[in-house]
Design a protein around this motif. Structure first.
Motif, PDB file in Angstrom:
ATOM      1  N   ALA A  24       0.836  -1.201   0.000  1.00 24.79           N
ATOM      2  CA  ALA A  24       0.000   0.000   0.000  1.00 24.79           C
ATOM      3  C   ALA A  24       0.874   1.255   0.000  1.00 24.79           C
ATOM      4  N   LEU A  25       1.890   1.261   0.850  1.00 22.83           N
ATOM      5  CA  LEU A  25       2.772   2.433   0.934  1.00 22.83           C
ATOM      6  C   LEU A  25       3.543   2.656  -0.365  1.00 22.83           C
ATOM      7  N   SER A  26       3.826   1.594  -1.099  1.00 26.10           N
ATOM      8  CA  SER A  26       4.574   1.740  -2.350  1.00 26.10           C
ATOM      9  C   SER A  26       3.780   2.494  -3.410  1.00 26.10           C
ATOM     10  N   LEU A  27       2.472   2.580  -3.244  1.00 25.43           N
ATOM     11  CA  LEU A  27       1.623   3.295  -4.191  1.00 25.43           C
ATOM     12  C   LEU A  27       1.499   4.776  -3.844  1.00 25.43           C
ATOM     13  N   MET A  28       2.082   5.169  -2.725  1.00 26.15           N
ATOM     14  CA  MET A  28       1.974   6.551  -2.247  1.00 26.15           C
ATOM     15  C   MET A  28       3.238   7.334  -2.532  1.00 26.15           C
ATOM     16  N   ASP A  29       3.042   8.607  -2.808  1.00 24.72           N
ATOM     17  CA  ASP A  29       4.165   9.527  -2.933  1.00 24.72           C
ATOM     18  C   ASP A  29       4.865   9.611  -1.577  1.00 24.72           C
ATOM     19  N   PRO A  30       6.194   9.652  -1.551  1.00 21.81           N
ATOM     20  CA  PRO A  30       6.892   9.725  -0.259  1.00 21.81           C
ATOM     21  C   PRO A  30       6.473  10.924   0.591  1.00 21.81           C
ATOM     22  N   ASN A  31       5.912  11.969  -0.046  1.00 25.63           N
ATOM     23  CA  ASN A  31       5.488  13.170   0.674  1.00 25.63           C
ATOM     24  C   ASN A  31       3.970  13.300   0.743  1.00 25.63           C
ATOM     25  N   ILE A  32       3.271  12.180   0.730  1.00 26.27           N
ATOM     26  CA  ILE A  32       1.809  12.198   0.781  1.00 26.27           C
ATOM     27  C   ILE A  32       1.324  13.057   1.953  1.00 26.27           C
ATOM     28  N   VAL A  33       0.189  13.712   1.741  1.00 28.68           N
ATOM     29  CA  VAL A  33      -0.499  14.465   2.803  1.00 28.68           C
ATOM     30  C   VAL A  33      -1.776  13.688   3.111  1.00 28.68           C
ATOM     31  N   TRP A  34      -1.863  13.131   4.312  1.00 29.94           N
ATOM     32  CA  TRP A  34      -2.949  12.231   4.720  1.00 29.94           C
ATOM     33  C   TRP A  34      -3.730  12.890   5.834  1.00 29.94           C
ATOM     34  N   ASN A  35      -5.042  13.007   5.664  1.00 24.11           N
ATOM     35  CA  ASN A  35      -5.912  13.585   6.687  1.00 24.11           C
ATOM     36  C   ASN A  35      -7.013  12.618   7.065  1.00 24.11           C
ATOM     37  N   GLU A  36      -7.066  12.290   8.348  1.00 26.79           N
ATOM     38  CA  GLU A  36      -8.178  11.543   8.909  1.00 26.79           C
ATOM     39  C   GLU A  36      -9.336  12.518   9.118  1.00 26.79           C
ATOM     40  N   ALA A  37     -10.551  11.994   9.177  1.00 29.30           N
ATOM     41  CA  ALA A  37     -11.729  12.835   9.405  1.00 29.30           C
ATOM     42  C   ALA A  37     -11.582  13.596  10.715  1.00 29.30           C
ATOM     43  N   GLU A  38     -12.028  14.842  10.723  1.00 27.61           N
ATOM     44  CA  GLU A  38     -11.987  15.627  11.952  1.00 27.61           C
ATOM     45  C   GLU A  38     -12.749  14.887  13.047  1.00 27.61           C
ATOM     46  N   ASN A  39     -12.166  14.839  14.227  1.00 26.72           N
ATOM     47  CA  ASN A  39     -12.711  14.159  15.404  1.00 26.72           C
ATOM     48  C   ASN A  39     -12.602  12.643  15.355  1.00 26.72           C
ATOM     49  N   PHE A  40     -12.022  12.071  14.317  1.00 26.04           N
ATOM     50  CA  PHE A  40     -11.732  10.638  14.298  1.00 26.04           C
ATOM     51  C   PHE A  40     -10.555  10.410  15.246  1.00 26.04           C
ATOM     52  N   PRO A  41     -10.508   9.278  15.955  1.00 21.67           N
ATOM     53  CA  PRO A  41      -9.429   9.077  16.937  1.00 21.67           C
ATOM     54  C   PRO A  41      -8.018   9.274  16.384  1.00 21.67           C
ATOM     55  N   TYR A  42      -7.793   8.951  15.108  1.00 24.19           N
ATOM     56  CA  TYR A  42      -6.445   9.076  14.562  1.00 24.19           C
ATOM     57  C   TYR A  42      -6.193  10.432  13.891  1.00 24.19           C
ATOM     58  N   ALA A  43      -7.120  11.360  14.041  1.00 25.49           N
ATOM     59  CA  ALA A  43      -6.909  12.716  13.526  1.00 25.49           C
ATOM     60  C   ALA A  43      -5.998  13.513  14.442  1.00 25.49           C
ATOM     61  N   ASP A  44      -5.523  12.882  15.511  1.00 25.40           N
ATOM     62  CA  ASP A  44      -4.708  13.579  16.504  1.00 25.40           C
ATOM     63  C   ASP A  44      -3.382  14.100  15.961  1.00 25.40           C
ATOM     64  N   HIS A  45      -2.953  13.602  14.805  1.00 27.97           N
ATOM     65  CA  HIS A  45      -1.698  14.082  14.211  1.00 27.97           C
ATOM     66  C   HIS A  45      -1.907  14.630  12.798  1.00 27.97           C
ATOM     67  N   ASN A  46      -3.138  15.007  12.448  1.00 25.24           N
ATOM     68  CA  ASN A  46      -3.403  15.575  11.120  1.00 25.24           C
ATOM     69  C   ASN A  46      -2.616  16.846  10.892  1.00 25.24           C
ATOM     70  N   PRO A  47      -2.149  17.072   9.683  1.00 26.48           N
ATOM     71  CA  PRO A  47      -2.038  16.075   8.629  1.00 26.48           C
ATOM     72  C   PRO A  47      -0.785  15.223   8.834  1.00 26.48           C
ATOM     73  N   TYR A  48      -0.895  13.972   8.426  1.00 26.21           N
ATOM     74  CA  TYR A  48       0.278  13.090   8.407  1.00 26.21           C
ATOM     75  C   TYR A  48       1.023  13.413   7.115  1.00 26.21           C
ATOM     76  N   ILE A  49       2.267  13.780   7.240  1.00 29.59           N
ATOM     77  CA  ILE A  49       3.055  14.144   6.059  1.00 29.59           C
ATOM     78  C   ILE A  49       4.107  13.069   5.833  1.00 29.59           C
ATOM     79  N   GLY A  50       4.007  12.409   4.686  1.00 31.63           N
ATOM     80  CA  GLY A  50       4.985  11.400   4.313  1.00 31.63           C
ATOM     81  C   GLY A  50       4.522   9.995   4.621  1.00 31.63           C
TER      82      GLY A  50
END
Length: 133
Positions: A24-50
């Motif tokens: 899955a990670l091999s299909l992503m740009d090394p600098n991907i910008v990933w955002n979990e939905a606001e208020n989702f438990p894993y949104a605590d580090h939004n945005p995930y960069i890379g």
């Protein structure tokens, strides 16, 4: 170009289904910008960069904090450089043993055959009840 983007995203969900984080990670740009939905438990580090941040902050947590977590796509919508996927999450949060069965919409943006951006939308109230029960 858009049909290849659609195939890339289908390959991504196939990797998720197999539990193959490296694929899955091999299909992503090394600098991907990933955002979990606001208020989702894993949104605590939004945005995930890379891809390393996504691997640690999302994939590792899903693998270790959930039993049988599944991302089940239902429909794929090809919008050229953006692919929208709707479906459901299933699994049980280990700490509470409470099941999750939640719909989602994922927005994937691609450039040069790599995923560059991700935005999740899901039932954050259900996720909060499941993880805090």
């Amino acid at each position: 170009m858009s049909s290849s983007n659609l195939e890339i995203i289908k390959d991504l969900y196939a990797a998720f289904s197999r539990g193959d984080g490296p694929a899955a990670l091999s299909l992503m740009d090394p600098n991907i910008v990933w955002n979990e939905a606001e208020n989702f438990p894993y949104a605590d580090h939004n945005p995930y960069i890379g891809s390393a941040a996504v691997a640690e902050g999302i994939f590792f947590r899903l693998a270790t904090e959930w039993d049988n977590f599944q991302v089940i796509p239902a429909e794929f919508h090809d919008a050229g450089e953006t692919v929208v996927v709707t479906g459901r999450y299933n699994g049980a949060f280990k700490a509470t043993k409470t099941p999750l069965n939640s719909q989602f919409a994922h927005f994937w943006r691609l450039r040069n055959s790599k995923v560059t951006e991700f935005q999740q939308y899901t039932d954050t109230a259900q996720a909060a009840r499941v993880t805090q029960a």
